[in-house]
Write a protein that holds these residues in place. Structure first.
Motif, PDB file in Angstrom:
ATOM      1  N   TRP A  47      46.393  21.265  -1.174  1.00 45.82           N
ATOM      2  CA  TRP A  47      46.233  20.003  -0.450  1.00 45.82           C
ATOM      3  C   TRP A  47      45.137  19.142  -1.076  1.00 45.82           C
ATOM      4  CZ3 TRP A  47      42.320  17.600   2.295  1.00 45.82           C
ATOM      5  CH2 TRP A  47      42.695  16.524   3.095  1.00 45.82           C
ATOM      6  N   VAL A  48      44.027  19.762  -1.445  1.00 48.69           N
ATOM      7  CA  VAL A  48      42.934  19.020  -2.085  1.00 48.69           C
ATOM      8  C   VAL A  48      43.404  18.438  -3.412  1.00 48.69           C
ATOM      9  CG1 VAL A  48      40.670  19.237  -3.180  1.00 48.69           C
ATOM     10  CG2 VAL A  48      41.086  20.315  -0.959  1.00 48.69           C
ATOM     11  N   GLN A  50      46.469  17.692  -4.330  1.00 45.88           N
ATOM     12  CA  GLN A  50      47.392  16.596  -4.070  1.00 45.88           C
ATOM     13  C   GLN A  50      46.670  15.346  -3.568  1.00 45.88           C
ATOM     14  OE1 GLN A  50      50.274  18.823  -1.476  1.00 45.88           O
ATOM     15  NE2 GLN A  50      51.745  17.894  -2.872  1.00 45.88           N
ATOM     16  N   THR A  51      45.662  15.555  -2.743  1.00 37.94           N
ATOM     17  CA  THR A  51      44.902  14.429  -2.205  1.00 37.94           C
ATOM     18  C   THR A  51      44.162  13.688  -3.317  1.00 37.94           C
ATOM     19  OG1 THR A  51      44.631  15.618  -0.103  1.00 37.94           O
ATOM     20  CG2 THR A  51      43.162  13.750  -0.521  1.00 37.94           C
ATOM     21  N   LEU A  54      46.659  11.498  -4.936  1.00 37.59           N
ATOM     22  CA  LEU A  54      46.976  10.350  -4.090  1.00 37.59           C
ATOM     23  C   LEU A  54      45.858   9.306  -4.128  1.00 37.59           C
ATOM     24  CD1 LEU A  54      48.545  12.070  -0.944  1.00 37.59           C
ATOM     25  CD2 LEU A  54      49.727  10.718  -2.675  1.00 37.59           C
ATOM     26  N   PHE A  55      44.613   9.754  -4.092  1.00 37.65           N
ATOM     27  CA  PHE A  55      43.490   8.825  -4.173  1.00 37.65           C
ATOM     28  C   PHE A  55      43.462   8.109  -5.518  1.00 37.65           C
ATOM     29  CE2 PHE A  55      40.436  10.748  -0.785  1.00 37.65           C
ATOM     30  CZ  PHE A  55      41.323  10.336   0.194  1.00 37.65           C
ATOM     31  N   TRP A  78      53.034  16.045   0.204  1.00 36.61           N
ATOM     32  CA  TRP A  78      51.680  16.025   0.784  1.00 36.61           C
ATOM     33  C   TRP A  78      51.744  16.087   2.311  1.00 36.61           C
ATOM     34  CZ3 TRP A  78      48.914  12.631   3.955  1.00 36.61           C
ATOM     35  CH2 TRP A  78      47.521  12.850   4.004  1.00 36.61           C
ATOM     36  N   THR A  82      50.261  19.109   4.574  1.00 35.85           N
ATOM     37  CA  THR A  82      49.336  18.787   5.665  1.00 35.85           C
ATOM     38  C   THR A  82      49.819  19.374   6.992  1.00 35.85           C
ATOM     39  OG1 THR A  82      48.728  16.713   4.559  1.00 35.85           O
ATOM     40  CG2 THR A  82      48.169  16.921   6.891  1.00 35.85           C
TER      41      THR A  82
END
Length: 276
Positions: A47-48, A50-51, A54-55, A78, A82
């Motif tokens: 998740w981190v 992927q985040t 995304l950022f 994502w 989540t």
């Protein structure tokens, strides 16, 4: 350089996600809290990762990642990751969490290895080649797990026969305890099945991207699904029907025969597979 870094980050995420699905499969079968916790933390790392991507899309490239099919798949993955974290943290719905993450793994793999506007044609080609390498590696590892499981079941039958005929001696002691042989055969099968499933997913994605003659009814593909069905029946017989001892050892050996047929026979009938 940034394109290659993003590609490597997504490949690393794919590997972590595969380990996560493996652990969730173990938890799904046996309500194993240790496997569940390890899977949760691996999924958190996914998740981190992927985040971060995304950022990068939103704040560096100044675009929200839903404007193309590829970006939409990534954002969808994502969301699935989540929701899986939330469900795993606050609810105990192992069935939903496992299959949600299998779906998420499929979507993330498609996004990572499909041709994308984020990558040059050279990098896209390299990623597809590495997809094939990962697919082959995971598939062979799963076959290795099935092979060792077969050996333990075979040793179980040999030991069972020696005990039944009361043939005491060094051979009896060296083979090992029946319960341990049965347990190791089962554990290796639990490892092999999700690995084969993930390898099959990656192989199908690779075939769709590179092989115009790919068909779902290709003998190698059907054979791989046949292996999953055979071992699925093994799990059903053992866990639900309570089959034990000599009967489950025989069933495991029969399941391994499907692996041999798929590898040596159906691979030669395949129109596109590497081993054909």
């Amino acid at each position: 350089m940034i394109e290659m870094t993003l590609g490597r980050l997504n490949e690393f995420t794919i590997i972590l996600y595969a380990l996560c699905v493996l652990l969730y499969f173990i938890d799904f079968l046996h309500n194993n809290r240790k496997a569940n916790r390890a899977a949760f933390w691996l999924l958190s790392i996914v998740w981190v990762s992927q985040t971060i991507f995304l950022f990068y899309e939103m704040f560096v490239l100044d675009r929200f990642p839903v404007l193309s099919i590829g970006d939409g798949l990534y954002f969808y993955t994502w969301i699935l990751v989540t929701l899986s974290l939330v469900l795993n943290r606050f609810l105990r719905v192992d069935f939903i969490v496992f299959f949600t993450n299998v779906l998420g793994f499929i979507m993330l793999s498609i996004h990572t290895f499909a041709p994308s506007r984020h990558y040059t044609p050279e990098i896209s080609g390299q990623l597809i080649s590495e997809l094939l390498l990962i697919h082959i590696t995971i598939a062979i590892l799963s076959y290795g797990a099935f092979s060792l499981s077969f050996v333990f079941s075979l040793l179980y039958l040999i030991q069972y026969n020696l005990l039944k005929k009361k043939k005491w001696g060094k051979r009896l002691l060296r083979i090992g305890d029946l319960a341990k042989l049965d347990h190791m055969a089962y554990i290796l099968t639990v490892i092999g099945v999700p690995m084969l499933l993930l390898g099959l997913i990656l192989g199908i994605i690779w075939a769709y991207l590179t092989e115009p003659n790919f068909h779902w009814y290709d003998p190698k593909v059907l054979g791989s699904f046949g292996i999953l069905f055979a071992y699925g029946w093994y799990f059903y017989s053992r866990i639900v029907k309570g089959m034990q001892g000599k009967s489950i050892a025989f069933l495991n050996i029969i399941c391994f025969l499907t692996v041999l047929v798929n590898f040596f026979l159906l691979g030669n009938l395949s129109r596109f597979h590497l081993f054909s």
